[in-house]
Design a protein around this motif. Structure first.
Motif, PDB file in Angstrom:
ATOM      1  N   VAL A   5       0.854  -1.185   0.000  1.00  0.00           N
ATOM      2  CA  VAL A   5       0.000   0.000   0.000  1.00  0.00           C
ATOM      3  C   VAL A   5       0.891   1.237   0.000  1.00  0.00           C
ATOM      4  O   VAL A   5       2.042   1.192   0.428  1.00  0.00           O
ATOM      5  CB  VAL A   5      -0.915   0.016   1.240  1.00  0.00           C
ATOM      6  CG1 VAL A   5      -1.836  -1.166   1.238  1.00  0.00           C
ATOM      7  CG2 VAL A   5      -0.099   0.052   2.533  1.00  0.00           C
ATOM      8  N   SER A   9      -1.100   7.629   4.332  1.00  0.00           N
ATOM      9  CA  SER A   9      -2.461   7.214   4.660  1.00  0.00           C
ATOM     10  C   SER A   9      -3.438   8.354   4.381  1.00  0.00           C
ATOM     11  O   SER A   9      -3.151   9.516   4.654  1.00  0.00           O
ATOM     12  CB  SER A   9      -2.556   6.817   6.133  1.00  0.00           C
ATOM     13  OG  SER A   9      -3.909   6.586   6.487  1.00  0.00           O
ATOM     14  N   LYS A 183      -9.351   0.436   1.431  1.00  0.00           N
ATOM     15  CA  LYS A 183      -8.295  -0.579   1.516  1.00  0.00           C
ATOM     16  C   LYS A 183      -8.826  -1.924   2.009  1.00  0.00           C
ATOM     17  O   LYS A 183      -8.307  -2.979   1.630  1.00  0.00           O
ATOM     18  CB  LYS A 183      -7.169  -0.102   2.435  1.00  0.00           C
ATOM     19  CG  LYS A 183      -7.519  -0.012   3.900  1.00  0.00           C
ATOM     20  CD  LYS A 183      -6.269   0.220   4.740  1.00  0.00           C
ATOM     21  CE  LYS A 183      -6.559   0.016   6.216  1.00  0.00           C
ATOM     22  NZ  LYS A 183      -5.335   0.088   7.021  1.00  0.00           N
ATOM     23  N   LEU A 199      -3.181  -1.102  -3.409  1.00  0.00           N
ATOM     24  CA  LEU A 199      -4.258  -0.507  -2.628  1.00  0.00           C
ATOM     25  C   LEU A 199      -3.980   0.949  -2.266  1.00  0.00           C
ATOM     26  O   LEU A 199      -2.909   1.279  -1.748  1.00  0.00           O
ATOM     27  CB  LEU A 199      -4.472  -1.288  -1.331  1.00  0.00           C
ATOM     28  CG  LEU A 199      -4.839  -2.766  -1.455  1.00  0.00           C
ATOM     29  CD1 LEU A 199      -4.885  -3.401  -0.077  1.00  0.00           C
ATOM     30  CD2 LEU A 199      -6.172  -2.927  -2.170  1.00  0.00           C
ATOM     31  N   TRP A 200      -4.937   1.793  -2.510  1.00  0.00           N
ATOM     32  CA  TRP A 200      -4.979   3.133  -1.930  1.00  0.00           C
ATOM     33  C   TRP A 200      -5.324   2.974  -0.455  1.00  0.00           C
ATOM     34  O   TRP A 200      -6.064   2.068  -0.075  1.00  0.00           O
ATOM     35  CB  TRP A 200      -6.043   3.951  -2.658  1.00  0.00           C
ATOM     36  CG  TRP A 200      -6.168   5.394  -2.258  1.00  0.00           C
ATOM     37  CD1 TRP A 200      -7.076   5.918  -1.390  1.00  0.00           C
ATOM     38  CD2 TRP A 200      -5.398   6.496  -2.738  1.00  0.00           C
ATOM     39  NE1 TRP A 200      -6.926   7.275  -1.301  1.00  0.00           N
ATOM     40  CE2 TRP A 200      -5.902   7.662  -2.116  1.00  0.00           C
ATOM     41  CE3 TRP A 200      -4.344   6.604  -3.635  1.00  0.00           C
ATOM     42  CZ2 TRP A 200      -5.370   8.928  -2.366  1.00  0.00           C
ATOM     43  CZ3 TRP A 200      -3.819   7.869  -3.884  1.00  0.00           C
ATOM     44  CH2 TRP A 200      -4.322   9.005  -3.258  1.00  0.00           C
ATOM     45  N   ASP A 201      -4.814   3.850   0.401  1.00  0.00           N
ATOM     46  CA  ASP A 201      -5.005   3.680   1.850  1.00  0.00           C
ATOM     47  C   ASP A 201      -6.057   4.644   2.392  1.00  0.00           C
ATOM     48  O   ASP A 201      -5.751   5.706   2.909  1.00  0.00           O
ATOM     49  CB  ASP A 201      -3.672   3.893   2.577  1.00  0.00           C
ATOM     50  CG  ASP A 201      -3.741   3.512   4.056  1.00  0.00           C
ATOM     51  OD1 ASP A 201      -4.820   3.067   4.493  1.00  0.00           O
ATOM     52  OD2 ASP A 201      -2.730   3.668   4.758  1.00  0.00           O
ATOM     53  N   SER A 203     -10.360   4.428   4.221  1.00  0.00           N
ATOM     54  CA  SER A 203     -11.314   3.501   4.816  1.00  0.00           C
ATOM     55  C   SER A 203     -12.584   4.238   5.212  1.00  0.00           C
ATOM     56  O   SER A 203     -12.603   5.466   5.328  1.00  0.00           O
ATOM     57  CB  SER A 203     -10.708   2.813   6.051  1.00  0.00           C
ATOM     58  OG  SER A 203     -10.334   3.784   7.016  1.00  0.00           O
TER      59      SER A 203
END
Length: 357
Positions: A5, A9, A183, A199-201, A203
């Motif tokens: 990732v 973030s 993610k 993956l982009w981080d 949520s």
């Protein structure tokens, strides 16, 4: 081997999440507002579409006035079929944008333009575009919970109802995937398909709050209950599920599975439709407490809660809060959506009505 990732973030901090304020009304005010909204909808040739996570009052009003209650893409699809000139979208901003992308000739209004989404906010278009540019060898797949500008940068849009099928298809073609923004959903898709997924981080603040240790304890207290989990939840929560699926999929599972009791790990706004679909069954909120609990939006989206009867009446009276998407962005954003719908047709998959939040 799957790529790691990104270092940065994009998950929201507690300070970035507004408090969840649920509208409370006395019976008299609720009746007066409902009658006024009904009259305004008719006078303005407007139709109300509401998401599963909005209040029971809004969902009931949408159903009672010829509107619609569903997930985000299905809400927009309904807009293309209804004859009304104006769509009132009770949900969050990306849902209003998706409705406008698919219905450019209609006026699209929302009760509150401050109703955002943590996944949308966690994927700034400029940063995302730069990230895509840094990985030109990857097919860009974005979740429905993204802005029009992010969709405009994508090759495909995906919903949780068709994500596995789509990524398996791309993987079989030898494609490497760049997935954004959630993610947890992306990791679940990666693990289920074996695809190479970067993956982009980011949520969802609601689904990330569910805690596996609390869920283990709840399962011990309710051994006869099945666990229904949305795949935006952490992997350790998904691992405890009897069923993993989209909002519409969860409602269907609650109706069709033989259990009489369910522990549900998604936004508690869904309980209204679940109880209507299976009134004889019992539904329990999955726990957001447990070790390492940092819940800032426990089991209900604070942005969804911004939709209410008062704000709905105001937007109908004022005619403001219009969703506008620049035409150049709309033309690019509609392509990954249409591509998804075409893919679903070739697979005989019902994607509309079986999507995500």
């Amino acid at each position: 081997m799957n790529a790691a990732v990104p270092v940065r973030s994009h998950r929201l901090t507690p300070e970035q999440v507004p408090p969840t304020i649920v509208e409370t009304l006395e019976a008299g005010e609720r009746a007066e507002l409902t009658a006024r909204i009904r009259s305004l909808l008719k006078a303005q040739d407007a139709t109300l579409v509401a998401h599963y996570y909005t209040s029971p009052e809004l969902q009931e009003l949408a159903d009672a006035t010829g509107g619609y209650v569903s997930d985000s893409l299905d809400m927009a699809r309904f807009g293309t079929e209804c004859p009304s000139r104006t769509l009132i979208v009770a949900g969050v901003r990306f849902m209003g944008e998706t409705a406008k992308i698919l219905n450019p000739e209609k006026r699209v209004l929302m009760p509150d333009l401050h109703a955002e989404c943590s996944l949308d906010l966690g994927c700034p278009p400029d940063e995302f575009s730069a990230f895509c540019d840094a990985h030109p060898d990857r097919e860009v797949v974005v979740y429905a919970n993204t802005s029009a500008a992010v969709k405009a940068r994508a090759d495909w849009m995906a919903t949780s109802g068709i994500a596995l099928d789509l990524v398996r298809h791309l993987h079989a073609q030898g494609k490497k995937i760049l997935w954004a923004p959630d993610k947890h959903l992306g990791a679940w898709v990666r693990d289920q398909t074996g695809a190479d997924v970067l993956l982009w981080d980011a949520s969802c603040v609601v689904h990330e709050a569910f805690k596996a240790d609390g869920l283990v304890q709840m399962k011990l207290e309710h051994p006869d209950a099945l666990v229904l989990v949305h795949p935006e939840s952490p992997a350790e929560v998904i691992a405890l599920a009897d069923y993993v699926g989209s909002t519409t999929g969860i409602i269907k599972a609650a109706k069709e599975l033989p259990a009489q009791k369910f522990i549900v790990a998604t936004d508690n706004g869904i309980f209204h439709k679940m109880r209507a679909a299976a009134p004889e069954k019992t539904f329990i909120e999955a726990p957001t407490g447990g070790r390492g609990a940092t819940c800032v939006s426990c089991a209900h989206c604070p942005w969804m809660a911004m939709n209410g009867l008062r704000s709905l009446a105001r937007v109908l009276e004022r005619g403001d809060n219009e969703i506008l998407v620049p035409e150049d962005i709309r033309e690019r954003a509609v392509r990954p959506i249409r591509r998804l719908l075409d893919f679903a047709r070739t697979r005989n998959t019902v994607v509309l009505g079986n999507n995500d939040a």
